[in-house]
Design a protein around this motif. Structure first.
Motif, PDB file in Angstrom:
ATOM      1  N   PHE A 139      47.804  24.704   6.217  1.00  0.00           N
ATOM      2  CA  PHE A 139      48.001  24.806   4.779  1.00  0.00           C
ATOM      3  C   PHE A 139      49.209  23.984   4.340  1.00  0.00           C
ATOM      4  O   PHE A 139      49.158  23.271   3.333  1.00  0.00           O
ATOM      5  CB  PHE A 139      48.173  26.265   4.354  1.00  0.00           C
TER       6      PHE A 139
ATOM      7  N   ARG B 291      46.864  30.282   0.327  1.00  0.00           N
ATOM      8  CA  ARG B 291      46.254  30.174   1.663  1.00  0.00           C
ATOM      9  C   ARG B 291      45.154  31.220   1.825  1.00  0.00           C
ATOM     10  O   ARG B 291      44.065  30.918   2.318  1.00  0.00           O
ATOM     11  CB  ARG B 291      47.313  30.332   2.757  1.00  0.00           C
TER      12      ARG B 291
ATOM     13  N   ILE C 195      37.487  30.795   0.164  1.00  0.00           N
ATOM     14  CA  ILE C 195      36.600  29.698  -0.222  1.00  0.00           C
ATOM     15  C   ILE C 195      35.918  29.108   1.003  1.00  0.00           C
ATOM     16  O   ILE C 195      34.710  28.851   1.002  1.00  0.00           O
ATOM     17  CB  ILE C 195      37.394  28.620  -0.998  1.00  0.00           C
TER      18      ILE C 195
ATOM     19  N   GLU D 220      43.418  32.545  -0.625  1.00  0.00           N
ATOM     20  CA  GLU D 220      42.311  32.141  -1.485  1.00  0.00           C
ATOM     21  C   GLU D 220      41.499  31.015  -0.849  1.00  0.00           C
ATOM     22  O   GLU D 220      40.270  30.999  -0.923  1.00  0.00           O
ATOM     23  CB  GLU D 220      42.841  31.713  -2.856  1.00  0.00           C
ATOM     24  N   MET D 221      42.178  30.079  -0.197  1.00  0.00           N
ATOM     25  CA  MET D 221      41.466  28.993   0.480  1.00  0.00           C
ATOM     26  C   MET D 221      40.646  29.536   1.644  1.00  0.00           C
ATOM     27  O   MET D 221      39.551  29.057   1.927  1.00  0.00           O
ATOM     28  CB  MET D 221      42.440  27.917   0.944  1.00  0.00           C
ATOM     29  N   ASP D 222      41.177  30.534   2.340  1.00  0.00           N
ATOM     30  CA  ASP D 222      40.412  31.190   3.415  1.00  0.00           C
ATOM     31  C   ASP D 222      39.116  31.772   2.867  1.00  0.00           C
ATOM     32  O   ASP D 222      38.057  31.636   3.478  1.00  0.00           O
ATOM     33  CB  ASP D 222      41.235  32.303   4.073  1.00  0.00           C
TER      34      ASP D 222
END
Length: 97
Positions: free
Chosen positions: A8, A28, A34, A30-32
């Motif tokens: 990240f 991080r 997605i 939220e990206m996980d």
């Protein structure tokens, strides 16, 4: 696939983004989510992304679409009836130099 803190941070540097520690952890996570969702979509169709690309072929049922019909448009006089000083077209101010 979980995104590590180091990955990240590398993405943030490449994207020229700066985050506080709290923001970094939030983004991080939220990206996980997605990435997990994208993995779910890829695994939902047997064969992965190649089959997903071909799904759109069956998405539209052409027998259910209405037939195209040619209809007369409004006469120019009626369209331009509320335009002051029209010379048969819409006149607009120049906005590009």
């Amino acid at each position: 696939m979980a995104l590590s803190k180091e990955e990240f941070e590398k993405l943030a540097v490449l994207s020229r983004l700066r985050f506080s520690d709290e923001e970094a952890e939030t983004f991080r996570n939220e990206m996980d989510d997605i990435i997990a969702f994208a993995d779910t979509i890829n695994n939902a169709v047997s064969g992965g992304t190649d089959d997903i690309k071909n799904i759109s072929e069956n998405a539209v049922v052409y027998t259910e679409l209405r037939a195209d019909e040619v209809v007369d448009s409004l006469p120019n006089e009626k369209i331009l009836s509320n335009v002051e000083g029209s010379k048969g077209f819409f006149s607009v101010k120049r906005c590009v130099k």
